[in-house]
Design a protein around this motif. Sequence first.
Motif, PDB file in Angstrom:
ATOM      1  N   ASP A 182       0.989  -1.084   0.276  1.00 39.41           N
ATOM      2  CA  ASP A 182      -0.332  -0.212   0.149  1.00 39.41           C
ATOM      3  C   ASP A 182       0.634   1.433   0.165  1.00 39.41           C
ATOM      4  O   ASP A 182       0.549   2.303  -0.088  1.00 39.41           O
ATOM      5  CB  ASP A 182      -0.549  -0.156   1.225  1.00 39.41           C
ATOM      6  CG  ASP A 182      -0.360  -0.475   1.865  1.00 39.41           C
ATOM      7  OD1 ASP A 182       1.309  -0.344   2.072  1.00 39.41           O
ATOM      8  OD2 ASP A 182      -1.577  -0.776   3.554  1.00 39.41           O
ATOM      9  N   ASP A 183       1.919   0.968   0.141  1.00 40.93           N
ATOM     10  CA  ASP A 183       3.101   2.292   0.011  1.00 40.93           C
ATOM     11  C   ASP A 183       3.643   2.928  -0.816  1.00 40.93           C
ATOM     12  O   ASP A 183       3.462   4.185  -1.310  1.00 40.93           O
ATOM     13  CB  ASP A 183       4.221   1.846   1.031  1.00 40.93           C
ATOM     14  CG  ASP A 183       3.926   1.565   2.523  1.00 40.93           C
ATOM     15  OD1 ASP A 183       3.539   2.744   3.240  1.00 40.93           O
ATOM     16  OD2 ASP A 183       4.862   1.055   3.457  1.00 40.93           O
ATOM     17  N   ALA A 233       0.258   3.841  -2.659  1.00 41.77           N
ATOM     18  CA  ALA A 233      -0.084   4.984  -2.035  1.00 41.77           C
ATOM     19  C   ALA A 233       0.523   6.419  -2.320  1.00 41.77           C
ATOM     20  O   ALA A 233      -0.141   8.044  -3.194  1.00 41.77           O
ATOM     21  CB  ALA A 233      -0.461   5.868  -0.592  1.00 41.77           C
ATOM     22  N   GLU A 249      -4.187   9.138  -0.011  1.00 43.08           N
ATOM     23  CA  GLU A 249      -3.782   8.404   1.646  1.00 43.08           C
ATOM     24  C   GLU A 249      -3.664   6.781   1.657  1.00 43.08           C
ATOM     25  O   GLU A 249      -4.548   6.386   0.853  1.00 43.08           O
ATOM     26  CB  GLU A 249      -4.887   8.581   3.095  1.00 43.08           C
ATOM     27  CG  GLU A 249      -5.346  10.332   2.488  1.00 43.08           C
ATOM     28  CD  GLU A 249      -3.637  10.906   2.877  1.00 43.08           C
ATOM     29  OE1 GLU A 249      -2.887  10.036   3.931  1.00 43.08           O
ATOM     30  OE2 GLU A 249      -3.181  11.855   2.229  1.00 43.08           O
ATOM     31  N   LYS A 250      -3.110   5.675   2.558  1.00 42.74           N
ATOM     32  CA  LYS A 250      -3.323   4.582   2.425  1.00 42.74           C
ATOM     33  C   LYS A 250      -4.363   4.148   2.416  1.00 42.74           C
ATOM     34  O   LYS A 250      -4.780   2.660   2.144  1.00 42.74           O
ATOM     35  CB  LYS A 250      -1.830   3.932   3.613  1.00 42.74           C
ATOM     36  CG  LYS A 250      -0.639   4.013   3.013  1.00 42.74           C
ATOM     37  CD  LYS A 250       0.475   4.126   4.061  1.00 42.74           C
ATOM     38  CE  LYS A 250       0.862   2.394   4.379  1.00 42.74           C
ATOM     39  NZ  LYS A 250       1.545   2.463   5.748  1.00 42.74           N
ATOM     40  N   ASN A 251      -4.971   4.706   3.638  1.00 45.09           N
ATOM     41  CA  ASN A 251      -6.373   3.944   3.907  1.00 45.09           C
ATOM     42  C   ASN A 251      -7.701   4.199   2.799  1.00 45.09           C
ATOM     43  O   ASN A 251      -8.113   3.206   2.500  1.00 45.09           O
ATOM     44  CB  ASN A 251      -7.091   4.903   4.810  1.00 45.09           C
ATOM     45  CG  ASN A 251      -7.273   6.237   4.563  1.00 45.09           C
ATOM     46  OD1 ASN A 251      -6.682   6.831   3.728  1.00 45.09           O
ATOM     47  ND2 ASN A 251      -7.635   6.814   5.338  1.00 45.09           N
ATOM     48  N   THR A 252      -7.079   4.489   1.176  1.00 49.67           N
ATOM     49  CA  THR A 252      -7.809   5.061   0.106  1.00 49.67           C
ATOM     50  C   THR A 252      -7.347   3.316  -0.695  1.00 49.67           C
ATOM     51  O   THR A 252      -8.359   3.003  -0.914  1.00 49.67           O
ATOM     52  CB  THR A 252      -8.083   5.592  -0.525  1.00 49.67           C
ATOM     53  OG1 THR A 252      -8.103   7.061  -0.030  1.00 49.67           O
ATOM     54  CG2 THR A 252      -8.222   5.379  -1.936  1.00 49.67           C
ATOM     55  N   GLU A 306      -5.802   0.485   0.838  1.00 48.73           N
ATOM     56  CA  GLU A 306      -6.944  -0.328   1.916  1.00 48.73           C
ATOM     57  C   GLU A 306      -7.945  -0.952   1.215  1.00 48.73           C
ATOM     58  O   GLU A 306      -8.248  -1.940   1.738  1.00 48.73           O
ATOM     59  CB  GLU A 306      -5.903   0.095   3.198  1.00 48.73           C
ATOM     60  CG  GLU A 306      -5.241  -0.333   3.759  1.00 48.73           C
ATOM     61  CD  GLU A 306      -3.738  -0.130   4.831  1.00 48.73           C
ATOM     62  OE1 GLU A 306      -5.297   0.082   5.564  1.00 48.73           O
ATOM     63  OE2 GLU A 306      -3.427   0.291   5.538  1.00 48.73           O
ATOM     64  N   TRP A 307      -8.935   0.157   1.741  1.00 54.46           N
ATOM     65  CA  TRP A 307     -10.015   0.171   0.828  1.00 54.46           C
ATOM     66  C   TRP A 307      -9.947  -0.802  -0.444  1.00 54.46           C
ATOM     67  O   TRP A 307     -10.772  -1.431  -0.264  1.00 54.46           O
ATOM     68  CB  TRP A 307     -10.632   2.065   1.285  1.00 54.46           C
ATOM     69  CG  TRP A 307     -12.637   1.575   0.800  1.00 54.46           C
ATOM     70  CD1 TRP A 307     -13.226   0.750   1.679  1.00 54.46           C
ATOM     71  CD2 TRP A 307     -13.127   1.071  -0.393  1.00 54.46           C
ATOM     72  NE1 TRP A 307     -14.747   1.136   1.125  1.00 54.46           N
ATOM     73  CE2 TRP A 307     -14.437   0.934  -0.174  1.00 54.46           C
ATOM     74  CE3 TRP A 307     -12.707   1.400  -1.731  1.00 54.46           C
ATOM     75  CZ2 TRP A 307     -15.433   1.350  -0.860  1.00 54.46           C
ATOM     76  CZ3 TRP A 307     -13.772   1.862  -2.724  1.00 54.46           C
ATOM     77  CH2 TRP A 307     -15.031   1.233  -2.492  1.00 54.46           C
ATOM     78  N   GLN A 328      -8.065  -2.148  -2.078  1.00 62.22           N
ATOM     79  CA  GLN A 328      -7.429  -3.559  -1.285  1.00 62.22           C
ATOM     80  C   GLN A 328      -8.198  -4.221  -1.296  1.00 62.22           C
ATOM     81  O   GLN A 328      -8.333  -5.775  -1.149  1.00 62.22           O
ATOM     82  CB  GLN A 328      -6.295  -3.689  -1.397  1.00 62.22           C
ATOM     83  CG  GLN A 328      -4.916  -2.562  -2.257  1.00 62.22           C
ATOM     84  CD  GLN A 328      -3.455  -3.339  -2.087  1.00 62.22           C
ATOM     85  OE1 GLN A 328      -3.522  -2.959  -0.009  1.00 62.22           O
ATOM     86  NE2 GLN A 328      -2.800  -3.298  -2.511  1.00 62.22           N
TER      87      GLN A 328
END
Length: 225
Positions: A198-199, A202, A208-211, A213-214, A216
Amino acid sequence: MGFSSSFLVLVALLALASWQAMASDPSPLQDFCVVDKNSPVFVNGFVCKNPMDVKADDFFKAAELDKPRMTNKVGSNVTLINVMQIAGLNTLGISLARIDYAPLGQNPPHTHPRATEILTVLEGTLYVGFVTSNPDNKFLSKVLNKGDVFVFPVGLIHFQINPNPYKPAVAIAALSSQNPGAITIANAVFGSKPPISDDVLAKAFQVEKNTIEWLQAQFWENNHY
């Protein structure tokens, strides 16, 4: 220009011609090369069966491409007829696909790494497009109606969408490879196994990483059957 200079130019041209020849698929050297599915030998393509054992069914499949297909959650279904379905396509450099689109359905952005595609609309309307390579990334698009034809060059990202909210659409595509392959962009980027860091994503998409992760965590369904 002296003899030595002329000779060097000639050598360079011959080398370029040789490189271009190696960069394309070789031409068939016989009438056909029907797949021998029992051969333990691995080659770029498939080993030929004995021509004496070839039969008409090696060039035939009762695919029933005249019948509608059930679409998935992105609203499409690609039914590909390639060398895996018709053994006689081996070395012939062509395949075929029927594409069904639900109302507002799409064949999402994807590429064919080994083939140019020519698409004909059989029923309905499609909005289609492709993006050229770096650095321009020019977007070319068109609305197609029944009977219209559009070409997607080899390797370029392209898509089709049915803009009609009430009626389905159908298209037939011919591809310049016995095994064109398909890379659906979202599936490959966000649904790879194991996932891409995710790094990395991103930073690449500047979000953002949470985007990431969502994205994925979503179920990336395959519409190529």
